[in-house]
Structures are given as structure tokens and as C-alpha cells.
Design a protein around this motif. Structure first.
Motif, PDB file in Angstrom:
ATOM      1  N   LYS A 200       0.828  -1.209   0.000  1.00  0.00           N
ATOM      2  CA  LYS A 200       0.000   0.000   0.000  1.00  0.00           C
ATOM      3  C   LYS A 200       0.863   1.261   0.000  1.00  0.00           C
ATOM      4  CE  LYS A 200      -4.083  -2.010   2.258  1.00  0.00           C
ATOM      5  NZ  LYS A 200      -5.054  -1.746   1.183  1.00  0.00           N
ATOM      6  N   TYR A 201       1.940   1.265   0.767  1.00  0.00           N
ATOM      7  CA  TYR A 201       2.817   2.430   0.775  1.00  0.00           C
ATOM      8  C   TYR A 201       3.477   2.628  -0.588  1.00  0.00           C
ATOM      9  CZ  TYR A 201       2.976   4.470   5.451  1.00  0.00           C
ATOM     10  OH  TYR A 201       2.681   5.181   6.590  1.00  0.00           O
ATOM     11  N   ARG A 202       3.826   1.530  -1.211  1.00  0.00           N
ATOM     12  CA  ARG A 202       4.425   1.609  -2.546  1.00  0.00           C
ATOM     13  C   ARG A 202       3.428   2.234  -3.527  1.00  0.00           C
ATOM     14  NH1 ARG A 202       5.214  -3.398  -2.987  1.00  0.00           N
ATOM     15  NH2 ARG A 202       7.147  -3.421  -1.780  1.00  0.00           N
ATOM     16  N   PHE A 203       2.181   1.841  -3.422  1.00  0.00           N
ATOM     17  CA  PHE A 203       1.130   2.348  -4.312  1.00  0.00           C
ATOM     18  C   PHE A 203       0.826   3.818  -4.033  1.00  0.00           C
ATOM     19  CE2 PHE A 203      -3.417   2.986  -5.309  1.00  0.00           C
ATOM     20  CZ  PHE A 203      -3.389   2.712  -6.671  1.00  0.00           C
ATOM     21  N   TRP A 204       0.616   4.153  -2.772  1.00  0.00           N
ATOM     22  CA  TRP A 204       0.267   5.535  -2.433  1.00  0.00           C
ATOM     23  C   TRP A 204       1.398   6.504  -2.733  1.00  0.00           C
ATOM     24  CZ3 TRP A 204      -1.673   3.604   2.950  1.00  0.00           C
ATOM     25  CH2 TRP A 204      -2.933   3.022   2.799  1.00  0.00           C
ATOM     26  N   SER A 205       2.621   6.113  -2.488  1.00  0.00           N
ATOM     27  CA  SER A 205       3.743   7.021  -2.736  1.00  0.00           C
ATOM     28  C   SER A 205       3.990   7.226  -4.225  1.00  0.00           C
ATOM     29  CB  SER A 205       5.016   6.514  -2.052  1.00  0.00           C
ATOM     30  OG  SER A 205       5.419   5.261  -2.574  1.00  0.00           O
ATOM     31  N   SER A 206       3.480   6.315  -5.054  1.00  0.00           N
ATOM     32  CA  SER A 206       3.626   6.462  -6.505  1.00  0.00           C
ATOM     33  C   SER A 206       2.674   7.513  -7.063  1.00  0.00           C
ATOM     34  CB  SER A 206       3.358   5.119  -7.204  1.00  0.00           C
ATOM     35  OG  SER A 206       1.977   4.808  -7.176  1.00  0.00           O
ATOM     36  N   GLY A 207       1.603   7.834  -6.294  1.00  0.00           N
ATOM     37  CA  GLY A 207       0.614   8.801  -6.772  1.00  0.00           C
ATOM     38  C   GLY A 207      -0.421   8.198  -7.702  1.00  0.00           C
ATOM     39  N   ASP A 208      -0.413   6.880  -7.865  1.00  0.00           N
ATOM     40  CA  ASP A 208      -1.391   6.233  -8.745  1.00  0.00           C
ATOM     41  C   ASP A 208      -2.774   6.218  -8.104  1.00  0.00           C
ATOM     42  OD1 ASP A 208       0.306   5.794 -10.850  1.00  0.00           O
ATOM     43  OD2 ASP A 208       0.937   3.809 -10.158  1.00  0.00           O
ATOM     44  N   TYR A 209      -3.748   5.757  -8.841  1.00  0.00           N
ATOM     45  CA  TYR A 209      -5.136   5.839  -8.383  1.00  0.00           C
ATOM     46  C   TYR A 209      -5.887   4.551  -8.663  1.00  0.00           C
ATOM     47  CZ  TYR A 209      -5.556   6.736 -13.369  1.00  0.00           C
ATOM     48  OH  TYR A 209      -5.458   6.641 -14.735  1.00  0.00           O
ATOM     49  N   LYS A 210      -7.025   4.411  -7.975  1.00  0.00           N
ATOM     50  CA  LYS A 210      -7.964   3.328  -8.243  1.00  0.00           C
ATOM     51  C   LYS A 210      -9.162   3.905  -9.000  1.00  0.00           C
ATOM     52  CE  LYS A 210      -6.859   0.730  -4.037  1.00  0.00           C
ATOM     53  NZ  LYS A 210      -7.415   0.187  -2.774  1.00  0.00           N
ATOM     54  N   ASP A 211      -9.956   3.051  -9.585  1.00  0.00           N
ATOM     55  CA  ASP A 211     -11.163   3.501 -10.288  1.00  0.00           C
ATOM     56  C   ASP A 211     -12.250   3.825  -9.276  1.00  0.00           C
ATOM     57  OD1 ASP A 211     -10.572   3.717 -12.957  1.00  0.00           O
ATOM     58  OD2 ASP A 211     -10.853   1.594 -13.351  1.00  0.00           O
ATOM     59  N   THR A 212     -12.026   4.891  -8.528  1.00  0.00           N
ATOM     60  CA  THR A 212     -12.986   5.345  -7.524  1.00  0.00           C
ATOM     61  C   THR A 212     -13.186   6.850  -7.665  1.00  0.00           C
ATOM     62  OG1 THR A 212     -11.228   5.698  -5.890  1.00  0.00           O
ATOM     63  CG2 THR A 212     -12.319   3.550  -5.872  1.00  0.00           C
ATOM     64  N   ALA A 213     -14.285   7.317  -7.106  1.00  0.00           N
ATOM     65  CA  ALA A 213     -14.586   8.754  -7.117  1.00  0.00           C
ATOM     66  C   ALA A 213     -14.945   9.194  -5.704  1.00  0.00           C
ATOM     67  CB  ALA A 213     -15.735   9.055  -8.066  1.00  0.00           C
ATOM     68  N   THR A 214     -14.525  10.397  -5.346  1.00  0.00           N
ATOM     69  CA  THR A 214     -14.882  10.988  -4.066  1.00  0.00           C
ATOM     70  C   THR A 214     -15.644  12.285  -4.333  1.00  0.00           C
ATOM     71  OG1 THR A 214     -12.919  10.058  -2.990  1.00  0.00           O
ATOM     72  CG2 THR A 214     -14.027  11.872  -1.872  1.00  0.00           C
ATOM     73  N   ILE A 215     -16.856  12.348  -3.818  1.00  0.00           N
ATOM     74  CA  ILE A 215     -17.695  13.542  -3.958  1.00  0.00           C
ATOM     75  C   ILE A 215     -17.731  14.261  -2.613  1.00  0.00           C
ATOM     76  CG2 ILE A 215     -20.001  14.419  -4.468  1.00  0.00           C
ATOM     77  CD1 ILE A 215     -20.450  11.963  -6.226  1.00  0.00           C
ATOM     78  N   VAL A 216     -17.380  15.544  -2.633  1.00  0.00           N
ATOM     79  CA  VAL A 216     -17.330  16.357  -1.418  1.00  0.00           C
ATOM     80  C   VAL A 216     -18.193  17.600  -1.640  1.00  0.00           C
ATOM     81  CG1 VAL A 216     -15.819  17.532   0.222  1.00  0.00           C
ATOM     82  CG2 VAL A 216     -14.942  15.596  -1.115  1.00  0.00           C
ATOM     83  N   TYR A 217     -19.098  17.873  -0.714  1.00  0.00           N
ATOM     84  CA  TYR A 217     -19.964  19.042  -0.939  1.00  0.00           C
ATOM     85  C   TYR A 217     -20.598  19.507   0.363  1.00  0.00           C
ATOM     86  CZ  TYR A 217     -24.207  16.223  -0.315  1.00  0.00           C
ATOM     87  OH  TYR A 217     -25.203  15.434   0.219  1.00  0.00           O
TER      88      TYR A 217
END
Length: 356
Positions: A200-217
Motif C-alpha cells: 500500500k505504501y508503494r502504491f500511495w507514494s507512486s501517486g497512482d489511483y484506483k477507479d474510484t470517485a470521491t464527492i465532497v460538498y
């Protein structure tokens, strides 16, 4: 032999400043060989041959200093230590090793962090890295998996994200060694999930993403909320969607989801020709954490007589390097009609197919 010194802090200071109450268990570790080494002086402990300061991003790791001890620091950390007074120290660089008797320590350093690997025991003393707030159990296998993984991700997103390039370098070095346990400065020791958290640290530090969306309002008269729901309905036909209302969701939890989301959608009603202050605060907070620019960003909202405020969100996204995907239908005057909501849903379906 390892001795753990622990203390529970019932309100984390950094989160308390955001109006968020969360506990934390802090740790110092004592390695006993022919020479005695303390990992992290976060808790009062002295009388060692060496004391490793694992982090220079939080003052709590630099408080219990003693002029009779010798501190292991980075080149940048040396300057910080010198600014605090006259202390004895030893500067280490990436890959340096230290013979402490029958065993050896290896240091993986960046400007702000020292991660210490106890070679003969396959143990990693990680400092801030791999830490969690809100986890009170001693070991990962005795913690509820969903909780510890959520807190683990939240810590990275809100504390470590600005330093992901440094963390990436450390993780690359750790790929070369066997790790049986990870002892962080905060939270539970990792024994069961070591391979998973390293991944997980390897993935997050790479800046890559998953096919997800975050809606904030945030919504006042329901108009922005209706648009948010229409966007969610369109997106969730193709990907996972997390929705946060700024009235209720702590910004730390929102950033946990933003961390590896492919899409971020931010909505606000326009008040006095400007966006809602809670939305403005969230955007500034997100900016301070320097998220990866591998994201598609969409603004939306509602207004009464003037929609000028929407340009603030668009400009903000552009400054962060996000790819902005926008249509005028996403800002409505007063409540959106059923036809408009259907158009917004169709927009979201197209949005889900895009790539940064």
C-alpha cells in the motif's frame, strides 16, 4: 532484545487543532545489545549509547532531548537539532550501517525520516511511517482489520502525503530486505499484514489511483445535494463512489478517500459571489497536503443571482494540476429541474470513462 515504552495520548494535537478528537498510542523502543539504542525519544528515556530520531516533521519527536545522549540524525535533521541547543549527534546517510555488538542496524534516510532496519532480526523500526492514530491494540492481528487499515490509510493521507517522494525512496530500499515485523512510533505493531502495508505504501507514494470517485460538498437549500446525488448515480454504474458532506465528515476522513481516487468532485452553493467557507477550507487543506495530480476534478453547485464563485474551484483544481472536466449544467440557479438532473447523471456516466 526489544523493550517497548508506550503511552496513550487521548487527543492527538494535530487533529485537535482541526476540531477532531482521536486517541493515539505513542512508542519508544529500546534495543539491548552490547550497545543500547533507543528508537525515538518521543517518550522520556535516556542513558543509551545512541538515540535515533526517526522524524523531523513533528515536534513531539524532538521534545525529550538530553545533553548527555548521542543522537542519530539526518543531514537536514542535524540543522534542526542544532537550532534546539548543543547536543551530541551522529549524521547517517541512506544505507549506512551501525555495529551495536552482536547485531547491526541499517538506516534508510531522507531529509525528514530515518527508518531503522535491525538486520539480524528482520525488524523495521519505522517511526512515522506505517503509523496509525485511533488504534489502541498492541499488534495488528489483535485489531479489527477494517479499523486498523482505515486508520493506517488516514495517517498516510493526512500526515505523510506531502512527503510521498521521500517515502517512495525508502520503500524502494526496503524491497531488498526481509521484514518480519514493523514497529512504528504510533499505533499497532505490524506482524500479520507486513507485506500488505508495504504494498500500500508503494502504491500511495507512486501517486497512482484506483477507479474510484470521491464527492465532497455542502448544501444549504438542497440544490447542491441534488446535483451531488445525480453525479453519484451516474458514476456508480461504472465505479465505486464515496460521498462526504462537509457538514458531517471530518476533513481527515475525506482525504483518506481522496488519496487514491481517480476522480474528485467538489460542490458548493455560491454565497455572496463566493463559495461556501467550509468548501474553501477543505480545498486549502487538501492543497497543503500536496496530493498527486493524477486526478480528474469536477466542480458543481448552485447559486441564486450570480455564479461567479464557481471559477474559484476551477482555478483551484488547475493550480493543483488536476485535469478539469466541467460543463455549465453542473451549476444551477436555485433548485435543478428533473430534466437537468438527468442531464447531470448522463454527464457523470461520460465522466467515468475518462483518464487523467
Amino acid at each position: 532484545m526489544i523493550k517497548r515504552i508506550s503511552s496513550t495520548e487521548w487527543e492527538v494535537k494535530r487533529y485537535k487543532a482541526l476540531g477532531i478528537s482521536k486517541p493515539c498510542v505513542n512508542h519508544s523502543y529500546v534495543i539491548k545489545d552490547k550497545e543500547r539504542v533507543i528508537i525515538d525519544p518521543i517518550l522520556a528515556e535516556s542513558g543509551a549509547d545512541y538515540i535515533v530520531i526517526p522524524s523531523f516533521i513533528e515536534l513531539e519527536h524532538l521534545t525529550n532531548l538530553n545533553k548527555d545522549d548521542k543522537y542519530i540524525v539526518t543531514k537536514s535533521g542535524k540543522k534542526i537539532l542544532e537550532s534546539l541547543g548543543e547536543y551530541d549527534y551522529m549524521v547517517v546517510d541512506y544505507g549506512d550501517e551501525l555495529d551495536i555488538g552482536d547485531t547491526n542496524l541499517k538506516f534508510y534516510c531522507t531529509d525528514n525520516f530515518i527508518v531503522t532496519y535491525w538486520i539480524e532480526h528482520d525488524i523495521l523500526f519505522s517511526g512515522e511511517l506505517f503509523s496509525q492514530y485511533g488504534v489502541l491494540n498492541k499488534y495488528d492481528e489483535s485489531s479489527e482489520r477494517k479499523l486498523i487499515m482505515s486508520e493506517f490509510k488516514e495517517f498516510f493521507a493526512n500526515i505523510l502525503l506531502p512527503y510521498r517522494e521521500e517515502i517512495k525512496r525508502i520503500i524502494e530500499g526496503l524491497d531488498e530486505v526481509k521484514i518480519s515485523s514493523i514497529f512504528p512510533s504510533h499505533g499497532a505493531t505490524w506482524r500479520k499484514y507486513t507485506s500488505e502495508v508495504l504494498f500500500k505504501y508503494r502504491f500511495w507514494s507512486s501517486g497512482d489511483y484506483k477507479d474510484t470517485a470521491t464527492i465532497v460538498y455542502i448544501s444549504i437549500y438542497q440544490a447542491t445535494e441534488l446535483i451531488a446525488q445525480a453525479l453519484k448515480n451516474g458514476l456508480e454504474e461504472k465505479l465505486k463512489v464515496k460521498v462526504h458532506k462537509l457538514n458531517y465528515s471530518p476533513v481527515t476522513e475525506i482525504m483518506r478517500d481522496v488519496l487514491d481516487s481517480k476522480f474528485i468532485l467538489v460542490g458548493s452553493p455560491i454565497i455572496c459571489n463566493d463559495i461556501h467557507p467550509k468548501v474553501k477550507f477543505f480545498l486549502e487543506y487538501m492543497k497543503s497536503l500536496k496530493p498527486s495530480n493524477k486526478k480528474i476534478a469536477t466542480p458543481f453547485g448552485s447559486y441564486d443571482w450570480n455564479d461567479e464563485g464557481k471559477d474559484y474551484i476551477i482555478k483551484f483544481f488547475e493550480e493543483l494540476g488536476f485535469k478539469v472536466f466541467y460543463d455549465n449544467i453542473l451549476f444551477t440557479r436555485f433548485l435543478p429541474s428533473k430534466k437537468r438532473l438527468e442531464e447531470i447523471k448522463e454527464f457523470a456516466e461520460k465522466l467515468a470513462d475518462l483518464s487523467p
